[in-house]
Design a protein around this motif. Structure first.
Motif, mmCIF file in Angstrom:
data_model
loop_
_atom_site.group_PDB
_atom_site.id
_atom_site.type_symbol
_atom_site.label_atom_id
_atom_site.label_comp_id
_atom_site.label_asym_id
_atom_site.label_seq_id
_atom_site.Cartn_x
_atom_site.Cartn_y
_atom_site.Cartn_z
ATOM 1 N N ASN A 37 94.670 29.815 -10.892
ATOM 2 C CA ASN A 37 94.523 31.139 -10.289
ATOM 3 C C ASN A 37 94.057 30.969 -8.838
ATOM 4 O OD1 ASN A 37 94.056 33.843 -9.798
ATOM 5 N ND2 ASN A 37 92.001 33.776 -10.707
ATOM 6 N N PRO A 38 94.923 30.408 -7.976
ATOM 7 C CA PRO A 38 94.467 30.111 -6.609
ATOM 8 C C PRO A 38 94.161 31.360 -5.810
ATOM 9 C CG PRO A 38 96.815 29.641 -6.843
ATOM 10 C CD PRO A 38 96.322 30.017 -8.204
ATOM 11 N N GLN A 39 92.947 31.451 -5.310
ATOM 12 C CA GLN A 39 92.482 32.596 -4.518
ATOM 13 C C GLN A 39 92.197 32.136 -3.102
ATOM 14 O OE1 GLN A 39 91.821 35.826 -5.742
ATOM 15 N NE2 GLN A 39 92.942 35.071 -7.536
ATOM 16 N N ASN A 40 92.350 33.054 -2.142
ATOM 17 C CA ASN A 40 91.938 32.740 -0.776
ATOM 18 C C ASN A 40 90.454 32.392 -0.757
ATOM 19 O OD1 ASN A 40 94.197 35.147 0.368
ATOM 20 N ND2 ASN A 40 94.184 33.060 1.075
ATOM 21 N N LEU A 41 90.107 31.377 -0.013
ATOM 22 C CA LEU A 41 88.702 30.997 0.161
ATOM 23 C C LEU A 41 88.194 31.670 1.436
ATOM 24 C CD1 LEU A 41 86.587 29.061 -1.135
ATOM 25 C CD2 LEU A 41 87.288 27.384 0.572
ATOM 26 N N THR A 42 87.007 32.261 1.361
ATOM 27 C CA THR A 42 86.462 33.008 2.503
ATOM 28 C C THR A 42 85.356 32.225 3.188
ATOM 29 O OG1 THR A 42 86.962 35.099 1.407
ATOM 30 C CG2 THR A 42 85.324 35.170 3.167
ATOM 31 N N LEU A 43 85.464 32.105 4.527
ATOM 32 C CA LEU A 43 84.363 31.542 5.303
ATOM 33 C C LEU A 43 83.450 32.692 5.696
ATOM 34 C CD1 LEU A 43 86.044 28.923 7.678
ATOM 35 C CD2 LEU A 43 85.432 28.758 5.269
ATOM 36 N N SER A 44 82.169 32.553 5.369
ATOM 37 C CA SER A 44 81.215 33.604 5.728
ATOM 38 C C SER A 44 81.104 33.610 7.251
ATOM 39 C CB SER A 44 79.856 33.292 5.127
ATOM 40 O OG SER A 44 79.337 32.136 5.746
ATOM 41 N N PRO A 45 80.840 34.755 7.839
ATOM 42 C CA PRO A 45 80.752 34.753 9.304
ATOM 43 C C PRO A 45 79.563 33.919 9.776
ATOM 44 C CG PRO A 45 80.160 36.893 8.399
ATOM 45 C CD PRO A 45 80.614 36.060 7.259
ATOM 46 N N PRO A 46 79.690 33.272 10.923
ATOM 47 C CA PRO A 46 78.535 32.547 11.444
ATOM 48 C C PRO A 46 77.470 33.542 11.882
ATOM 49 C CG PRO A 46 80.321 32.521 13.020
ATOM 50 C CD PRO A 46 80.820 33.257 11.814
ATOM 51 N N GLN A 47 76.235 33.065 12.003
ATOM 52 C CA GLN A 47 75.147 33.997 12.283
ATOM 53 C C GLN A 47 75.181 34.542 13.699
ATOM 54 O OE1 GLN A 47 72.375 31.137 10.874
ATOM 55 N NE2 GLN A 47 71.579 32.577 9.381
ATOM 56 N N ASN A 48 75.489 33.667 14.652
ATOM 57 C CA ASN A 48 75.447 34.107 16.038
ATOM 58 C C ASN A 48 76.613 33.466 16.770
ATOM 59 O OD1 ASN A 48 74.958 34.767 18.630
ATOM 60 N ND2 ASN A 48 72.762 34.336 18.551
ATOM 61 N N VAL A 49 77.705 34.225 16.908
ATOM 62 C CA VAL A 49 78.943 33.676 17.449
ATOM 63 C C VAL A 49 78.782 33.246 18.900
ATOM 64 C CG1 VAL A 49 81.366 34.187 17.875
ATOM 65 C CG2 VAL A 49 80.264 35.035 15.831
ATOM 66 N N GLY A 50 77.817 33.847 19.608
ATOM 67 C CA GLY A 50 77.635 33.506 21.016
ATOM 68 C C GLY A 50 77.084 32.119 21.257
ATOM 69 N N GLN A 51 76.565 31.472 20.202
ATOM 70 C CA GLN A 51 75.919 30.179 20.407
ATOM 71 C C GLN A 51 76.624 29.072 19.663
ATOM 72 O OE1 GLN A 51 71.806 30.263 19.459
ATOM 73 N NE2 GLN A 51 71.338 31.800 21.027
ATOM 74 N N LEU A 52 76.555 27.872 20.227
ATOM 75 C CA LEU A 52 77.133 26.723 19.549
ATOM 76 C C LEU A 52 76.243 26.320 18.374
ATOM 77 C CD1 LEU A 52 78.207 26.475 22.608
ATOM 78 C CD2 LEU A 52 78.624 24.089 21.994
ATOM 79 N N PHE A 53 76.873 25.839 17.300
ATOM 80 C CA PHE A 53 76.103 25.296 16.176
ATOM 81 C C PHE A 53 75.405 24.008 16.624
ATOM 82 C CE2 PHE A 53 76.123 22.788 12.087
ATOM 83 C CZ PHE A 53 75.182 23.563 11.439
ATOM 84 N N TYR A 54 76.174 23.101 17.264
ATOM 85 C CA TYR A 54 75.589 21.916 17.903
ATOM 86 C C TYR A 54 75.489 22.229 19.389
ATOM 87 C CZ TYR A 54 77.364 19.541 13.675
ATOM 88 O OH TYR A 54 77.666 19.162 12.394
ATOM 89 N N LYS A 55 74.295 22.601 19.849
ATOM 90 C CA LYS A 55 74.148 23.023 21.244
ATOM 91 C C LYS A 55 74.397 21.858 22.189
ATOM 92 C CE LYS A 55 70.990 26.829 20.442
ATOM 93 N NZ LYS A 55 70.974 26.638 18.968
ATOM 94 N N LEU A 56 74.956 22.183 23.355
ATOM 95 C CA LEU A 56 75.159 21.155 24.374
ATOM 96 C C LEU A 56 73.818 20.800 25.001
ATOM 97 C CD1 LEU A 56 78.448 22.588 25.863
ATOM 98 C CD2 LEU A 56 78.188 20.472 24.525
ATOM 99 N N GLU A 57 73.733 19.560 25.491
ATOM 100 C CA GLU A 57 72.488 19.087 26.073
ATOM 101 C C GLU A 57 72.370 19.537 27.531
ATOM 102 O OE1 GLU A 57 71.525 14.960 24.670
ATOM 103 O OE2 GLU A 57 73.570 15.112 23.921
ATOM 104 N N ALA A 58 71.178 19.345 28.094
ATOM 105 C CA ALA A 58 70.860 19.864 29.433
ATOM 106 C C ALA A 58 71.840 19.358 30.496
ATOM 107 C CB ALA A 58 69.435 19.469 29.808
#
Ligand SMILES: *[C@@H]1O[C@H](CO)[C@@H](O)[C@H](O)[C@H]1NC(C)=O
Ligand SMILES: *[C@@H]1O[C@H](CO)[C@@H](O)[C@H](O)[C@H]1NC(C)=O
Ligand SMILES: *[C@@H]1O[C@H](CO)[C@@H](O)[C@H](O)[C@H]1NC(C)=O
Ligand SMILES: *[C@@H]1O[C@H](CO)[C@@H](O)[C@H](O)[C@H]1NC(C)=O
Length: 373
Positions: A95-116
């Motif tokens: 019974n293959p169903q579409n898998l849903t990715l939950s929305p990220p918490q804050n789209v404006g920011q990188l998950f792995y932030k860039l360094e200085a």
């Protein structure tokens, strides 16, 4: 065991291991069936998603360029170099169903932030761009009873002009942690900037797999093959301490990190075109699944009884549909995190593109399940 008292035993063991190695070397993966799960449902436009099993029922997805949509259906520029989401496990192939990715918490920011020194927050410096692009999901080295997770990602400090590399100034070690289970995405932190220097391999950036108390960490060599290091997992699975590391150089494990141009570290029959490595109990082998040259969605498989080889020549086993965007398809990625760990089947995704009204690429992430014979 002493050598004298155990001669018989070790002789038997040597014969047995030879048989096991010989059996493992002859693994020829064959596809039994393919099940189509449509494309993952995602509120964002993002490409090159890889995944890690985060808790028993939750999968962490990390993707590269990510955009929200304007009301006219065009993606918003500039894109964010990486984001993360959670998903559940896929439904049964009956019974293959579409898998849903939950929305990220804050789209404006990188998950792995860039360094200085990487032109934060978005990496844009004149007409060049620093990209904190993950090639593979974080390696989860310890999990606690209440959903605490400790994981690591090795991210290239890379500056591009278009798609041409201006420089790769080493690789930073990011720690990725959850204090407890819940809807909150993990937090990330640069634990050691330039953990691997610009003259070293980015071990762990191209793939990683835990097996028998080690984290095996793969990185790309200059000729686009793989080299491997391993870190013995201690208490809490910490990977910060270089003393825990060994490197595969000239056919042996050594404590001294080689230079990236050392030709004796290159693993024969491997490829650093984006791929995934996992352990298969079914085949008693390490398995590499990855793609070939951009732009397509061809999937190859290679196996090895040991992390360091010998790897079998990669065999084409599946070709995904390509799109009609400017880069029709890329990022052939396997998802052991979406399986039960038996090695009986694997999930695959790739990035398939089509044009937005304004001609920008819209990304689809098709999901298929491959059951092996
Ligand atoms: C996934 O969702 C799309 C619509 O978004 C639908 O067309 C497709 O049939 C679904 N696939 C599956 C396997 O449910
Ligand atoms: C390898 O790299 C080192 C340091 O960057 C350099 O000194 C050396 O000449 C290089 N060796 C080869 C064979 O290119
Ligand atoms: C690599 O593949 C070739 C065939 O293309 C094979 O002859 C060779 O033995 C393989 N190398 C290893 C180390 O398995
Ligand atoms: C591209 O493919 C999509 C389907 O994925 C289709 O709707 C669209 O018309 C195609 N566009 C062009 C320019 O061919």
């Amino acid at each position: 065991m002493t050598a004298m008292s155990s001669r018989h035993l070790s002789y038997g063991f040597v014969v047995l291991s030879c048989i096991l190695v010989a059996a493992a070397r002859t693994v020829t993966p064959e596809v039994a069936s393919i099940t189509n799960y449509g494309s993952v449902l995602d509120q964002l436009n993002r490409d090159s998603c890889s995944s890690s099993r985060w808790t028993p029922n939750v999968v962490l997805w990390t993707c590269r360029d990510s955009q929200t949509f304007q009301p006219d259906g065009n993606p918003v520029d500039p894109s964010i170099a990486n984001t993360a989401s959670f998903s559940s496990l896929p439904s049964s192939p009956r019974n293959p169903q579409n898998l849903t990715l939950s929305p990220p918490q804050n789209v404006g920011q990188l998950f792995y932030k860039l360094e200085a020194d990487e032109c934060p927050p978005l990496g844009l410096c004149g007409d060049s761009r620093w990209v904190g692009w993950p090639d593979t999901g974080p390696v989860v080295t310890s999990t606690g009873v209440l959903g605490a997770v400790n994981a690591y990602a090795f991210i290239a400090r890379q500056q591009l002009s278009g798609l041409a590399v201006v420089q790769t100034d080493g690789y930073s070690l990011y720690r990725v942690t959850s204090a407890h289970a819940g809807p909150q995405l993990p937090t990330t932190k640069v634990e050691v900037s330039a953990f691997w220097s610009r003259t070293e391999i980015g071990y762990g950036s191209a793939g990683s797999v835990l097996h028998n108390g080690y984290a095996y960490l793969y990185g790309a060599t200059p000729n686009r093959k793989l080299a491997v290091a391993r870190a013995k997992l201690g208490l809490f699975g910490r990977l910060e301490d270089k003393k825990a590391y060994e490197y595969w150089v000239n056919g042996a494990w050594t404590r001294n990190a080689p230079l990236l141009n050392d030709t004796s570290i290159v693993l024969e029959n491997t490829s650093a075109i984006q791929g995934t490595i996992y352990w298969s109990p079914k085949w008693e082998s390490f398995v590499w699944i990855g793609g070939d040259f951009f732009p397509n969605a061809n999937f190859y498989v290679s196996t090895s009884p040991k992390a360091e080889g010998p790897w079998t020549p990669a065999q084409l086993f599946y070709s995904g549909a390509v799109g009609n965007g400017s880069l029709p398809a890329y990022s052939a990625i396997a998802h052991p995190s979406l399986t039960d760990g038996t090695g009986n089947y694997i999930f695959l995704t790739w990035t398939k593109t089509r044009p937005a009204p304004n001609g920008a690429d819209l990304y689809d992430t098709p999901l298929v399940r491959v059951d092996w014979k």
